[in-house]
Design an enzyme around this catalytic site. Structure first.
Site, PDB file in Angstrom:
ATOM      1  CG  HIS A 130     -11.302   5.365   0.012  1.00  0.00           C
ATOM      2  ND1 HIS A 130     -10.049   5.729   0.451  1.00  0.00           N
ATOM      3  CD2 HIS A 130     -12.011   6.524  -0.085  1.00  0.00           C
ATOM      4  CE1 HIS A 130      -9.998   7.041   0.622  1.00  0.00           C
ATOM      5  NE2 HIS A 130     -11.174   7.550   0.301  1.00  0.00           N
ATOM      6  CE  LYS A 182      -3.461  -3.896   8.780  1.00  0.00           C
ATOM      7  NZ  LYS A 182      -3.158  -2.823   7.859  1.00  0.00           N
ATOM      8  NE  ARG A 183     -12.487  -2.002   7.443  1.00  0.00           N
ATOM      9  CZ  ARG A 183     -12.651  -2.594   6.264  1.00  0.00           C
ATOM     10  NH1 ARG A 183     -13.493  -3.609   6.126  1.00  0.00           N
ATOM     11  NH2 ARG A 183     -11.977  -2.170   5.209  1.00  0.00           N
ATOM     12  CE  LYS A 189      -8.665  -3.615   6.332  1.00  0.00           C
ATOM     13  NZ  LYS A 189      -7.722  -2.722   5.633  1.00  0.00           N
ATOM     14  CB  THR A 222      -3.608   5.419   6.506  1.00  0.00           C
ATOM     15  OG1 THR A 222      -4.713   4.862   7.222  1.00  0.00           O
ATOM     16  CG2 THR A 222      -4.093   6.037   5.209  1.00  0.00           C
ATOM     17  CE  LYS A 282      -2.950   6.439  10.845  1.00  0.00           C
ATOM     18  NZ  LYS A 282      -4.238   5.790  11.144  1.00  0.00           N
TER      19      LYS A 282
END
Length: 835
Positions: A376, A567-568, A573, A675, A679
């Site tokens: 991952h 998100k985290r 990111k 992911t 969504k």
């Protein structure tokens, strides 16, 4: 004195079989009243919503229980091949609404509650999120279990029953503060304790070599400090098909509750020390591993999960097959969700050799045909490694097996590339250095028959980069399985108004087969349909605005563009790039550059790991910028910014239906898949993103006209490494200069001098791996295209419809079908519900 487990056989139909429970309103009401009054001991003066919720959860769980039993019967009696999904995280969210949806009783339960004068929505809201995961990895695992049950595949999940979740995030003076997430404080009505399947897990001690009576050389693990693994089972219902699979979670317990002699001698704390040490294993999700104690606990958790789960599977196999392992590899498959369960490879070897008496070659043949590994991450620093001395002290027998695996593997590498010592060093499971390390990803690759990435680009980069040597040795092992999310929770459950609109037009078959949702693409040019779609979106935006108002005390105008990144919190990111754009918009407003302006509400949310200082500083920057922007009357409704505390599955169920623009900003080549992007897409949000992870496949599905692309490609990011000069980029970009000047002069930290210097230095560093400055211009330009598109309501609504219409590929039903067709080879097992 050892107490043997006593087993009895129940052959009486009156005990083993009961008539099916009714799904009619009167019977639901009777069962609800029974649980509320007799099981929970409540009466007409009770007002605590938790008891109203528990009574309903138990009523619904009974309906799951009979389906659960028939599912187990079906798997056992058919002797089918079974799969086991091992994961340290399962981010399940709330169970009640999902269970009602999947067994088709939502409307009747709502009617039953209405007759009792109770709002079903209040009971659903009373449930706390299960604290069993952190981010995408755990939520993916939960979606996978949903799809396995919906596809009627015999797959069982294995995880840890954490007493406390990761943490509850509070924002105090703009900073993240971690509080305990005691999600089990009031119990969990969905779990079923199964103490009869308790397993014993060893730690420490040493290996003892001995000979059997027949003269065979064997090894046993002795002198160990053991911990009990007590299983708790949670039902996982498929979508209206009678199947209910199982998630088994392990709770750690001491072999003895406490030392009575120590207690009687007055050593009260000492008498329970062993109990407390054992229970720590399943106490907290993701302990902070910045300390040595944190590392030890993390490794104990990983081995605890692997050992208990494999012992459980082998014990059932031995019971049914009388110790015959000739077909074990044909009938069992273990999917390792990332490197965390990698100890499963040597642990299965230990069980087969030490407990079942096999020779190495036989045990290794079984292991290599039953283990499959999902990677991952593309970040080398995120691939787990454990110091050899620590590993040897904690898991001496397991390290012994790993060293033997490695010796035999290096011999194979040497045979393939004679004399290539550099390659042998690179590929060794044991990394050389002052303190040698066990490379857990390499262990998983060597011991597995399948290695998959989770998006097309990710799998390609694994083969060409991170695991290139292994791909050259075993190209047949490597494959791609692009992630997905379950449409049951992520459209049908979280967006009921949109679900009703879609089902009205094309029927409800899309809920179990998301490819069917493509049929609404033809309605994107229908003005009446676009109007209704817009009305649904506006209603969802009002729900989201209410959440932001309650959680952040910031007023979002539903007419504005809702721009969301949740998100985290991690540098790759690039929440930082997002807030730089916010500062740029703020600067434009202050300079009066607002011709053709599009009002925008920016929402950012996510948790930073407790020991991740830079991520926590980014949260502080977001909070400070929000405070300045929201308090400035010159800004007004043109721009609002909020940081949502304690982002969760339940929060996302409100966020993604109400989002207009989905921010997917990872540095190209760094995000495995994502992911959250799926969504958002399913719920009609339009993506602004880099060509990274599954963004690439989302863009391919929806078309470049309905996706806002920006930034360097992964190849261009690699090229930047040797010539990256962020200061030159800043000096040649007036907008970026203005943003950096506002940061440097302390405009957002007037009374906290130098607070954001580490962030400024990171942006300006030629060694910034996330190349924030390099992508700024492209990002701003893309955001200008977004603002222009949003002003054309008909165009934006059409883009929204097409994003939902093209989301069929990103259902976990498709993902799991791919896993099954190419890796697991399980047969779907329809459950007979008429008996």
């Amino acid at each position: 004195m050892v107490h043997k487990k006593k087993r009895i056989s129940i052959n009486s139909p009156s005990l083993s079989e009961l008539p099916p429970l009714s799904l009619e309103v009167p019977d639901l009401i009777n069962d609800y009243r029974h649980y509320f009054t007799y099981t929970l001991g409540q009466n007409k003066y009770s007002h605590s919503v938790k008891y109203f919720y528990k009574a309903l959860a138990l009523t619904v769980r009974d309906r799951l229980m009979e389906r659960w039993k028939k599912t187990r019967y079906g798997y056992i009696e058919s002797h089918c091949k079974q799969g086991y999904y091992l994961s340290l995280e399962f981010l399940m969210g709330r169970a009640l609404g999902n269970a009602m949806l999947n067994i088709g009783v939502t409307d009747t339960v709502e009617e039953a509650m209405h007759e009792l004068g109770i709002k079903l929505e209040d009971l659903v809201e009373a449930e706390v999120d299960a604290g069993l995961g952190n981010g995408g990895l755990g939520r993916l695992a939960a979606c996978f279990l949903d799809s396995c049950a919906t596809l009627q595949l015999p797959v069982m999940g294995y995880g840890i029953r954490y007493e406390y979740g990761m943490f509850r995030q509070c924002i105090v003076d703009g900073r993240q503060v971690e509080e305990p997430d005691h999600w089990l404080r009031d119990g969990n009505p969905w779990e079923q304790e199964r103490p009869e399947f308790t397993q014993r897990v060893r730690f420490e001690g040493y290996s003892e070599h001995y000979r059997t009576e027949g003269g065979e050389q064997r090894v046993r693990w002795v002198g160990s400090r053991d911990v009990l693994a007590v299983p708790y089972d949670i039902p996982i219902p498929g979508y209206r098909n009678g199947t209910v699979n199982t998630l088994r979670l392990w709770k750690a317990a001491a072999t003895d509750a406490f030392d009575l002699g120590e207690f009687n001698a007055g050593g009260y704390a000492e008498s329970v020390a062993t109990k407390n040490e054992a229970e720590n294993i399943s106490m907290v999700l993701y302990p902070n591993d910045a300390s040595e104690n944190g590392k030890v606990l993390r490794l104990r958790q990983q081995y605890f999960l692997a050992s208990a789960s494999l012992q459980d599977v082998v014990e059932r196999w031995v019971m049914v097959n009388k110790g015959n392992f000739s077909d074990f590899a044909v009938n069992n498959c273990f999917q390792l969700n990332d490197t965390h369960p990698s100890c499963a490879v040597p642990e299965l070897m230990r069980i087969l050799m030490d407990d079942q008496g096999m020779e190495w070659d036989q045990a290794w043949g079984i292991t290599c045909r039953t283990m499959a590994y999902t990677n991952h991450t593309l970040l080398p620093e995120a691939l787990e490694k454990w110091p050899l001395p620590l590993f040897g002290q904690l898991l001496p027998r397991i390290l012994e097996i790993i060293l033997e695996i490695n010796a035999r593997f290096i011999a194979e590498v040497s045979s393939h590339w004679p004399g290539d010592t550099d390659r042998m060093r690179r590929m060794s499971i044991i990394e050389e250095g002052a303190v040698p390390q066990v490379r857990m990803a390499y262990l998983a690759i060597v011991g597995s028959f399948s290695v998959n990435g989770v998006a097309a680009l990710h799998s390609q980069l694994l083969a060409q980069g991170l695991f290139r040597d292994f791909h050259e040795l075993w190209p047949h092992k490597f494959n791609n399985k692009t992630n997905g999310v379950t449409p049951r929770r992520w459209i049908a459950r979280c967006n009921p108004d949109l679900s009703r609109l879609v089902s009205e037009k094309i029927g409800d078959g899309w809920i179990a087969d998301l490819q069917q949702i493509n049929r609404i693409a033809g309605l994107a040019d229908d003005p009446e349909f676009r109007q209704r779609w817009h009305e649904v979106k506006q209603s969802n935006k009002m729900r989201l605005a209410a959440l932001v108002q309650a959680a952040c005390n910031v007023a979002f105008n539903p007419e504005a563009l809702f721009d969301v990144q949740v998100k985290r919190i991690h540098e790759y990111k690039r929440q930082l790039l997002n807030i730089l754009h916010v500062i740029h918009l703020y600067d434009r407003i202050k300079r009066g550059d607002t011709a053709g302006w599009t009002d925008r509400c920016v929402l950012i949310g996510g948790k930073a790991a407790p020991g991740y200082a830079m991520a926590k500083l980014i949260i502080k920057l977001i909070s400070n910028v929000a405070q300045v922007v929201n308090a400035d009357p010159a800004v007004g409704d043109k721009l609002k910014v909020a940081f949502l505390p304690n982002y969760s599955v339940t929060a996302m169920e409100v966020i993604c239906p109400g989002t207009d623009l989905s921010e997917q900003l990872s540095t190209a080549g760094k995000e495995a898949s994502g992911t959250g992007n799926m969504k958002f897409m399913m719920n009609g949000a339009v993506t602004i993103g880099t060509l990274d992870g599954a963004n690439i496949e989302i863009r391919e599905e929806v078309g470049e006209d309905n996706f806002f692309m920006f930034g360097l490609t992964s190849e261009q990011v690699d090229e930047q490494r040797w010539q990256y000069d962020p200061n030159a980029i800043i000096s040649h970009d007036d907008d970026l200069q203005k943003v950096m000047n506002l940061l440097r002069c302390g405009h957002f930290n007037l009374f906290e001098g130098g607070l954001f210097d580490p962030i400024i230095n990171a942006i300006c560093s030629p060694y910034d791996p996330w190349v924030v400055a390099a992508d700024f211009r492209s990002f701003v330009d893309a955001q200008q295209r977004v603002a222009a598109a949003y002003q054309d309501r008909e165009r934006w609504t059409r883009m929204s419809i097409l994003n939902t219409a093209c989301s069929g590929k990103f259902s976990t039903d498709r993902t799991i079908s791919n896993y099954n067709e190419e890796i697991w080879h399980l047969k779907p097992m329809p459950i007979r519900t008429g008996e």
